[in-house]
Design a protein around this motif. Structure first.
Motif, PDB file in Angstrom:
ATOM      1  N   ALA A 166       0.753  -1.367   0.105  1.00 39.67           N
ATOM      2  CA  ALA A 166       0.162  -0.082  -0.133  1.00 39.67           C
ATOM      3  C   ALA A 166       0.385   1.289  -0.338  1.00 39.67           C
ATOM      4  CB  ALA A 166      -0.951   0.024   1.826  1.00 39.67           C
ATOM      5  N   ALA A 167       1.879   1.066   0.523  1.00 38.55           N
ATOM      6  CA  ALA A 167       3.418   2.174   0.517  1.00 38.55           C
ATOM      7  C   ALA A 167       3.743   2.473  -0.444  1.00 38.55           C
ATOM      8  CB  ALA A 167       4.078   2.274   2.157  1.00 38.55           C
ATOM      9  N   ARG A 168       3.357   1.461  -1.273  1.00 36.51           N
ATOM     10  CA  ARG A 168       4.745   1.433  -2.389  1.00 36.51           C
ATOM     11  C   ARG A 168       3.652   2.218  -4.043  1.00 36.51           C
ATOM     12  NH1 ARG A 168       4.447  -1.067  -7.449  1.00 36.51           N
ATOM     13  NH2 ARG A 168       6.490  -1.841  -8.330  1.00 36.51           N
ATOM     14  N   GLU A 169       2.400   1.712  -4.163  1.00 35.04           N
ATOM     15  CA  GLU A 169       1.189   2.443  -4.436  1.00 35.04           C
ATOM     16  C   GLU A 169       1.106   3.773  -3.811  1.00 35.04           C
ATOM     17  OE1 GLU A 169      -2.375   0.167  -4.545  1.00 35.04           O
ATOM     18  OE2 GLU A 169      -1.167  -1.940  -4.858  1.00 35.04           O
ATOM     19  N   ALA A 170       1.010   4.298  -2.834  1.00 28.34           N
ATOM     20  CA  ALA A 170       1.155   5.774  -2.354  1.00 28.34           C
ATOM     21  C   ALA A 170       2.180   6.151  -3.021  1.00 28.34           C
ATOM     22  CB  ALA A 170       0.152   5.174  -1.004  1.00 28.34           C
ATOM     23  N   ARG A 171       3.280   6.067  -2.902  1.00 27.44           N
ATOM     24  CA  ARG A 171       4.518   6.372  -2.702  1.00 27.44           C
ATOM     25  C   ARG A 171       4.644   6.896  -4.266  1.00 27.44           C
ATOM     26  NH1 ARG A 171       7.739   3.669  -0.962  1.00 27.44           N
ATOM     27  NH2 ARG A 171       8.255   1.949  -2.250  1.00 27.44           N
ATOM     28  N   TYR A 172       3.955   5.628  -5.517  1.00 27.34           N
ATOM     29  CA  TYR A 172       4.165   6.186  -6.884  1.00 27.34           C
ATOM     30  C   TYR A 172       2.564   7.326  -7.676  1.00 27.34           C
ATOM     31  CZ  TYR A 172       8.233   3.477  -7.199  1.00 27.34           C
ATOM     32  OH  TYR A 172       9.001   2.941  -7.561  1.00 27.34           O
ATOM     33  N   ARG A 173       1.694   7.163  -6.476  1.00 24.87           N
ATOM     34  CA  ARG A 173       0.306   7.726  -6.844  1.00 24.87           C
ATOM     35  C   ARG A 173       0.915   9.454  -6.703  1.00 24.87           C
ATOM     36  NH1 ARG A 173      -2.487   5.027  -4.533  1.00 24.87           N
ATOM     37  NH2 ARG A 173      -2.633   6.784  -1.944  1.00 24.87           N
ATOM     38  N   LEU A 174       1.723   9.634  -5.365  1.00 25.58           N
ATOM     39  CA  LEU A 174       1.880  10.942  -5.335  1.00 25.58           C
ATOM     40  C   LEU A 174       3.010  10.875  -6.444  1.00 25.58           C
ATOM     41  CD1 LEU A 174       2.221  10.121  -1.272  1.00 25.58           C
ATOM     42  CD2 LEU A 174       0.458  11.995  -2.919  1.00 25.58           C
ATOM     43  N   LEU A 175       4.142  10.342  -6.229  1.00 28.61           N
ATOM     44  CA  LEU A 175       5.386  10.711  -7.481  1.00 28.61           C
ATOM     45  C   LEU A 175       4.494  11.656  -8.401  1.00 28.61           C
ATOM     46  CD1 LEU A 175       7.915   8.551  -5.860  1.00 28.61           C
ATOM     47  CD2 LEU A 175       8.681  10.904  -5.460  1.00 28.61           C
ATOM     48  N   ILE A 176       4.128  10.080  -9.166  1.00 26.59           N
ATOM     49  CA  ILE A 176       3.134  10.383 -10.939  1.00 26.59           C
ATOM     50  C   ILE A 176       3.160  11.903 -10.838  1.00 26.59           C
ATOM     51  CG2 ILE A 176       1.814  10.205 -12.608  1.00 26.59           C
ATOM     52  CD1 ILE A 176       5.361   8.329 -12.164  1.00 26.59           C
ATOM     53  N   ARG A 177       1.797  12.406  -9.971  1.00 26.03           N
ATOM     54  CA  ARG A 177       1.120  13.651  -9.687  1.00 26.03           C
ATOM     55  C   ARG A 177       2.091  14.472  -9.419  1.00 26.03           C
ATOM     56  NH1 ARG A 177      -2.291  13.776  -3.933  1.00 26.03           N
ATOM     57  NH2 ARG A 177      -3.735  11.845  -5.621  1.00 26.03           N
ATOM     58  N   TYR A 178       2.960  14.782  -8.712  1.00 23.50           N
ATOM     59  CA  TYR A 178       3.687  15.654  -8.395  1.00 23.50           C
ATOM     60  C   TYR A 178       4.472  16.108  -9.882  1.00 23.50           C
ATOM     61  CZ  TYR A 178       6.770  18.975  -6.559  1.00 23.50           C
ATOM     62  OH  TYR A 178       7.659  20.105  -6.344  1.00 23.50           O
ATOM     63  N   ALA A 179       4.884  14.870 -10.556  1.00 24.41           N
ATOM     64  CA  ALA A 179       5.900  15.594 -11.893  1.00 24.41           C
ATOM     65  C   ALA A 179       5.166  15.589 -13.104  1.00 24.41           C
ATOM     66  CB  ALA A 179       6.569  13.316 -12.710  1.00 24.41           C
ATOM     67  N   ARG A 180       3.777  15.570 -13.129  1.00 26.63           N
ATOM     68  CA  ARG A 180       2.652  16.203 -14.219  1.00 26.63           C
ATOM     69  C   ARG A 180       2.721  17.325 -13.309  1.00 26.63           C
ATOM     70  NH1 ARG A 180      -0.884  11.624 -13.262  1.00 26.63           N
ATOM     71  NH2 ARG A 180      -0.571   9.830 -15.280  1.00 26.63           N
ATOM     72  N   GLU A 181       2.433  18.084 -11.817  1.00 27.44           N
ATOM     73  CA  GLU A 181       2.417  19.049 -11.880  1.00 27.44           C
ATOM     74  C   GLU A 181       2.995  20.160 -12.191  1.00 27.44           C
ATOM     75  OE1 GLU A 181       2.361  21.100  -7.450  1.00 27.44           O
ATOM     76  OE2 GLU A 181       1.608  19.346  -7.700  1.00 27.44           O
ATOM     77  N   VAL A 182       4.621  19.769 -11.563  1.00 26.06           N
ATOM     78  CA  VAL A 182       6.355  20.781 -12.443  1.00 26.06           C
ATOM     79  C   VAL A 182       6.743  20.062 -13.805  1.00 26.06           C
ATOM     80  CG1 VAL A 182       6.905  20.551  -9.809  1.00 26.06           C
ATOM     81  CG2 VAL A 182       7.789  18.407 -11.284  1.00 26.06           C
ATOM     82  N   GLY A 183       5.573  19.435 -14.909  1.00 23.76           N
ATOM     83  CA  GLY A 183       6.089  19.523 -15.893  1.00 23.76           C
ATOM     84  C   GLY A 183       7.200  18.351 -15.882  1.00 23.76           C
TER      85      GLY A 183
END
Length: 333
Positions: free
Chosen positions: A100-117
């Protein structure tokens, strides 16, 4: 990968595949692997006009995590790299916590990657991590695809996830940090034997004594990946030769190929067909059972209807197989 001594870590070679990235988000926890990656990236970035940002995920599982994220922020700032702490909030599961932590980690990182382009996410997975992954999947009865381990690059919802350190052992990165004076933190969960990965990590020295080293397991993953790629290509060719027709969210094709091709190819033909209607990552055992039943029916020229992982499969007497997603179930029935 051979057991020969490794050459010095050259950032130019390590990150050459990132030179055309539109922006790089580096996931840095504060451990020696990710701190080495951050310092090497910063050095490489001086010669390349690529935006590099750093993010640390605070899973909210340990009181020390917030200070560790603050430590990474200070070290990143010293390298003139922007930093953001991403927090996993909300209730945490009592079982399957690491997954669950792994899934949350990638979810947060991918979302932020999109946010910063950023076009690329880089993580500091090492050769040792790869070896542990192979052993864990082997113990769970994985098929060939699982034994390919972690790929050096993969697509995550439109973001390229790169693992530039996958060919390097943890010991080399720890030594680099120590000889270079790069500070790092130690995560106590890395020695918590409640977690399967930690238990496998404890076994690695014993396995290495018998010749099953991390480098040899990593090389096995590379060879399996090559075989997997060839099998996938053969399955694609077979499916394309089976007159596939798409329509109304479904797909149909002449199913004789499932019986005529070797069983492993048949598995992949069906998996690829299901993938075309949006159904992926189906359990291998279920896929195997489904292909066995279809092969029996095809050879007997019988019709067959069955379901698998949210899909309805209908084989008619002419040997054409139709696949479509199951309709949503009505509530209250």
């Amino acid at each position: 990968m051979p057991d020969d001594p490794l050459p010095a870590i050259d950032p130019e070679l390590l990150f050459s595949h990132l030179s055309h990235a539109k922006g790089i988000l580096a996931a840095v926890s504060g451990g020696p692997d990710s701190m080495a990656m951050m310092h090497l990236l910063a050095r490489w970035g001086l010669e390349h006009r690529v935006s590099i940002l750093v993010a640390t995920v605070d899973h909210g599982l340990r009181p020390e995590a917030a200070e560790e994220a603050a430590f990474v922020a200070r070290e990143a700032a010293a390298l003139s790299l922007p930093h953001r702490t991403l927090a996993w909030t909300g209730e945490k599961p009592k079982t399957g916590l690491q997954e669950a932590a792994r899934e949350a980690r990638y979810r947060l990182l991918i979302r932020y990657a999109r946010e910063v382009g950023a076009s690329h996410l880089v993580t500091a997975h090492t050769q040792d991590d790869q070896a542990e992954t192979i052993l864990m999947r082997l113990a769970k009865g994985s098929g060939l695809k699982g034994l390919t381990g972690m790929r050096r690059e993969r697509n995550r919802e439109g973001i390229t996830h790169a693992r530039p350190l996958l060919g390097w052992p943890k010991a080399a990165l720890l030594d680099l940090c120590q000889t270079s004076g790069w500070r790092f933190v130690t995560d106590p969960s890395n020695t918590d034997e409640r977690f399967a990965r930690v238990r496998w990590r404890r076994l690695m020295p014993r396995l290495a004594e018998e010749g099953l080293t991390a480098s040899r397991l990593a090389r096995l993953a590379e060879r399996v990946a090559q075989a997997d790629e060839a099998l996938e290509m053969k399955a694609r060719e077979a499916l394309e030769g089976a007159a596939p027709e798409a329509g109304e969210g479904g797909l149909s094709f002449q199913a004789a190929c499932l019986a005529e091709e070797p069983f492993e190819i048949g598995l992949r033909i069906l998996a690829q067909a299901l993938g075309r209607i949006g159904l992926e990552n189906i359990r291998l055992q279920r896929l195997e059972s489904c292909v066995e039943r279809l092969r029996t029916a095809i050879l007997a020229s019988e019709s067959l209807r069955l379901t698998i992982a949210g899909a309805l499969l209908a084989l008619d007497r002419s040997g054409r197989l139709s696949l479509r997603p199951e309709p949503p179930r009505s509530r209250g029935r």
